[in-house]
Write a protein that holds these residues in place. Structure first.
Motif, PDB file in Angstrom:
ATOM      1  N   ASN A  38       0.836  -1.204   0.000  1.00  0.00           N
ATOM      2  CA  ASN A  38       0.000   0.000   0.000  1.00  0.00           C
ATOM      3  C   ASN A  38       0.868   1.249   0.000  1.00  0.00           C
ATOM      4  O   ASN A  38       1.087   1.869   1.034  1.00  0.00           O
ATOM      5  CB  ASN A  38      -0.941   0.004   1.206  1.00  0.00           C
ATOM      6  CG  ASN A  38      -2.042  -1.007   1.051  1.00  0.00           C
ATOM      7  OD1 ASN A  38      -2.482  -1.292  -0.058  1.00  0.00           O
ATOM      8  ND2 ASN A  38      -2.474  -1.574   2.147  1.00  0.00           N
ATOM      9  N   VAL A  39       1.361   1.591  -1.160  1.00  0.00           N
ATOM     10  CA  VAL A  39       2.190   2.784  -1.307  1.00  0.00           C
ATOM     11  C   VAL A  39       1.378   3.869  -2.009  1.00  0.00           C
ATOM     12  O   VAL A  39       0.372   3.601  -2.652  1.00  0.00           O
ATOM     13  CB  VAL A  39       3.486   2.493  -2.095  1.00  0.00           C
ATOM     14  CG1 VAL A  39       4.397   1.561  -1.319  1.00  0.00           C
ATOM     15  CG2 VAL A  39       3.190   1.930  -3.468  1.00  0.00           C
ATOM     16  N   GLN A  40       1.858   5.088  -1.873  1.00  0.00           N
ATOM     17  CA  GLN A  40       1.250   6.227  -2.550  1.00  0.00           C
ATOM     18  C   GLN A  40       2.107   6.560  -3.769  1.00  0.00           C
ATOM     19  O   GLN A  40       3.252   6.115  -3.879  1.00  0.00           O
ATOM     20  CB  GLN A  40       1.238   7.441  -1.632  1.00  0.00           C
ATOM     21  CG  GLN A  40       0.450   7.271  -0.364  1.00  0.00           C
ATOM     22  CD  GLN A  40       0.578   8.515   0.510  1.00  0.00           C
ATOM     23  OE1 GLN A  40       1.677   9.014   0.733  1.00  0.00           O
ATOM     24  NE2 GLN A  40      -0.545   8.998   0.995  1.00  0.00           N
ATOM     25  N   PRO A  41       1.586   7.396  -4.659  1.00  0.00           N
ATOM     26  CA  PRO A  41       2.465   7.918  -5.711  1.00  0.00           C
ATOM     27  C   PRO A  41       3.656   8.625  -5.060  1.00  0.00           C
ATOM     28  O   PRO A  41       3.517   9.252  -3.998  1.00  0.00           O
ATOM     29  CB  PRO A  41       1.564   8.903  -6.469  1.00  0.00           C
ATOM     30  CG  PRO A  41       0.170   8.418  -6.209  1.00  0.00           C
ATOM     31  CD  PRO A  41       0.200   7.850  -4.819  1.00  0.00           C
ATOM     32  N   ILE A  42       4.799   8.529  -5.678  1.00  0.00           N
ATOM     33  CA  ILE A  42       6.025   9.112  -5.126  1.00  0.00           C
ATOM     34  C   ILE A  42       5.836  10.595  -4.812  1.00  0.00           C
ATOM     35  O   ILE A  42       6.231  11.067  -3.750  1.00  0.00           O
ATOM     36  CB  ILE A  42       7.210   8.899  -6.092  1.00  0.00           C
ATOM     37  CG1 ILE A  42       7.554   7.410  -6.177  1.00  0.00           C
ATOM     38  CG2 ILE A  42       8.423   9.721  -5.673  1.00  0.00           C
ATOM     39  CD1 ILE A  42       8.556   7.059  -7.256  1.00  0.00           C
ATOM     40  N   GLU A  43       5.188  11.314  -5.722  1.00  0.00           N
ATOM     41  CA  GLU A  43       5.023  12.760  -5.542  1.00  0.00           C
ATOM     42  C   GLU A  43       4.250  13.081  -4.265  1.00  0.00           C
ATOM     43  O   GLU A  43       4.548  14.060  -3.580  1.00  0.00           O
ATOM     44  CB  GLU A  43       4.301  13.365  -6.747  1.00  0.00           C
ATOM     45  CG  GLU A  43       4.998  13.178  -8.073  1.00  0.00           C
ATOM     46  CD  GLU A  43       4.810  11.778  -8.676  1.00  0.00           C
ATOM     47  OE1 GLU A  43       3.826  11.076  -8.342  1.00  0.00           O
ATOM     48  OE2 GLU A  43       5.680  11.368  -9.456  1.00  0.00           O
ATOM     49  N   VAL A  44       3.248  12.284  -3.937  1.00  0.00           N
ATOM     50  CA  VAL A  44       2.431  12.527  -2.744  1.00  0.00           C
ATOM     51  C   VAL A  44       3.267  12.333  -1.480  1.00  0.00           C
ATOM     52  O   VAL A  44       3.251  13.164  -0.575  1.00  0.00           O
ATOM     53  CB  VAL A  44       1.189  11.600  -2.737  1.00  0.00           C
ATOM     54  CG1 VAL A  44       0.433  11.709  -1.420  1.00  0.00           C
ATOM     55  CG2 VAL A  44       0.281  11.922  -3.915  1.00  0.00           C
ATOM     56  N   THR A  70       6.209   1.901  -9.166  1.00  0.00           N
ATOM     57  CA  THR A  70       6.907   2.828  -8.276  1.00  0.00           C
ATOM     58  C   THR A  70       5.946   3.224  -7.162  1.00  0.00           C
ATOM     59  O   THR A  70       4.724   3.124  -7.318  1.00  0.00           O
ATOM     60  CB  THR A  70       7.362   4.106  -9.008  1.00  0.00           C
ATOM     61  OG1 THR A  70       6.215   4.796  -9.504  1.00  0.00           O
ATOM     62  CG2 THR A  70       8.319   3.797 -10.144  1.00  0.00           C
ATOM     63  N   GLY A  71       6.503   3.664  -6.066  1.00  0.00           N
ATOM     64  CA  GLY A  71       5.653   4.126  -4.983  1.00  0.00           C
ATOM     65  C   GLY A  71       6.471   4.692  -3.850  1.00  0.00           C
ATOM     66  O   GLY A  71       7.676   4.468  -3.752  1.00  0.00           O
ATOM     67  N   GLY A  72       5.803   5.441  -3.012  1.00  0.00           N
ATOM     68  CA  GLY A  72       6.461   6.045  -1.866  1.00  0.00           C
ATOM     69  C   GLY A  72       5.643   5.857  -0.611  1.00  0.00           C
ATOM     70  O   GLY A  72       4.438   5.607  -0.660  1.00  0.00           O
ATOM     71  N   HIS A  73       6.333   5.981   0.515  1.00  0.00           N
ATOM     72  CA  HIS A  73       5.658   5.874   1.811  1.00  0.00           C
ATOM     73  C   HIS A  73       6.355   6.807   2.795  1.00  0.00           C
ATOM     74  O   HIS A  73       7.559   6.708   3.013  1.00  0.00           O
ATOM     75  CB  HIS A  73       5.708   4.442   2.331  1.00  0.00           C
ATOM     76  CG  HIS A  73       5.077   4.299   3.676  1.00  0.00           C
ATOM     77  ND1 HIS A  73       3.720   4.341   3.871  1.00  0.00           N
ATOM     78  CD2 HIS A  73       5.622   4.144   4.902  1.00  0.00           C
ATOM     79  CE1 HIS A  73       3.458   4.199   5.166  1.00  0.00           C
ATOM     80  NE2 HIS A  73       4.600   4.085   5.813  1.00  0.00           N
ATOM     81  N   TYR A  74       5.573   7.725   3.359  1.00  0.00           N
ATOM     82  CA  TYR A  74       6.089   8.625   4.381  1.00  0.00           C
ATOM     83  C   TYR A  74       5.621   8.118   5.733  1.00  0.00           C
ATOM     84  O   TYR A  74       4.442   7.890   5.942  1.00  0.00           O
ATOM     85  CB  TYR A  74       5.605  10.056   4.135  1.00  0.00           C
ATOM     86  CG  TYR A  74       5.801  10.958   5.321  1.00  0.00           C
ATOM     87  CD1 TYR A  74       7.076  11.199   5.815  1.00  0.00           C
ATOM     88  CD2 TYR A  74       4.725  11.539   5.958  1.00  0.00           C
ATOM     89  CE1 TYR A  74       7.258  12.013   6.921  1.00  0.00           C
ATOM     90  CE2 TYR A  74       4.895  12.366   7.059  1.00  0.00           C
ATOM     91  CZ  TYR A  74       6.167  12.589   7.530  1.00  0.00           C
ATOM     92  OH  TYR A  74       6.347  13.382   8.624  1.00  0.00           O
ATOM     93  N   ASN A  75       6.566   7.947   6.666  1.00  0.00           N
ATOM     94  CA  ASN A  75       6.249   7.484   8.010  1.00  0.00           C
ATOM     95  C   ASN A  75       6.603   8.600   8.990  1.00  0.00           C
ATOM     96  O   ASN A  75       7.779   8.849   9.255  1.00  0.00           O
ATOM     97  CB  ASN A  75       7.031   6.214   8.328  1.00  0.00           C
ATOM     98  CG  ASN A  75       6.654   5.610   9.652  1.00  0.00           C
ATOM     99  OD1 ASN A  75       6.335   6.308  10.607  1.00  0.00           O
ATOM    100  ND2 ASN A  75       6.719   4.291   9.722  1.00  0.00           N
TER     101      ASN A  75
END
Length: 167
Positions: A38-44, A70-75
């Motif tokens: 469950n990743v978000q778009p990198i930009e988000v 691709t994906g991003g995750h901010y913790n």
């Protein structure tokens, strides 16, 4: 007549509905439609991190393979941003982790390497590990870049190309 039509509508809607309670899906089950989870778009994810810490993130302009996902995750809890690039066909993955705090370096005997701009990098390599990693401090943040080895001995050159391409 109207009663018969209503009865048929109610009956048909009951047939469409599952009988009994629906078992909730285990959140740890692998979803083939989400190979990175469950990743978000990198930009988000990048925007969330940048807004929280008022810091600009450097992202790679070079990836040593063509990503299919691709994906991003901010913790917020650990003050960390992770960005993943995956080629599901070749099983290659590159992960970029950006931390506000340096964390604890548990590596044994890293090799010191220098990037094109003079940034000192710690290269962490082990023949037994599935990935090679470099760690460094740049623009007020702590970066770690890891690439899966996929049966290759080492990935230092690819890691350096990725790190040198950060903008």
């Amino acid at each position: 007549m109207l009663t018969n039509k209503l009865f048929l509508i109610v009956l048909s809607s009951m047939l469409v509905q599952p009988i009994g309670p629906i078992e909730p899906k285990d959140p740890l089950d692998y979803d083939p439609n989400k190979p990175l989870g469950n990743v978000q778009p990198i930009e988000v994810s990048v925007r969330e991190f940048e807004q929280k810490y008022n810091q600009d993130i450097l992202l790679p302009q070079y990836i040593p393979f063509t990503p299919t996902h691709t994906g991003g995750h901010y913790n917020d809890l650990v003050k960390q941003l992770s960005v993943d690039y995956l080629n599901q066909n070749t099983n290659e993955i590159l992960t970029l982790i950006i931390d506000v705090d340096p964390g604890i370096d548990r590596s044994s005997k890293p090799v010191v390497v220098t990037l094109a701009d003079g940034t000192v990098v710690m290269y962490i390599h082990s023949d037994d590990s599935v990935a090679d990693v470099i760690r460094f401090h740049k623009a007020g943040l702590f970066y770690a870049i890891g690439i899966s080895k996929n049966k290759k001995k080492e990935k230092l050159n690819d890691l350096l190309k990725v790190a040198n391409s950060l903008k």
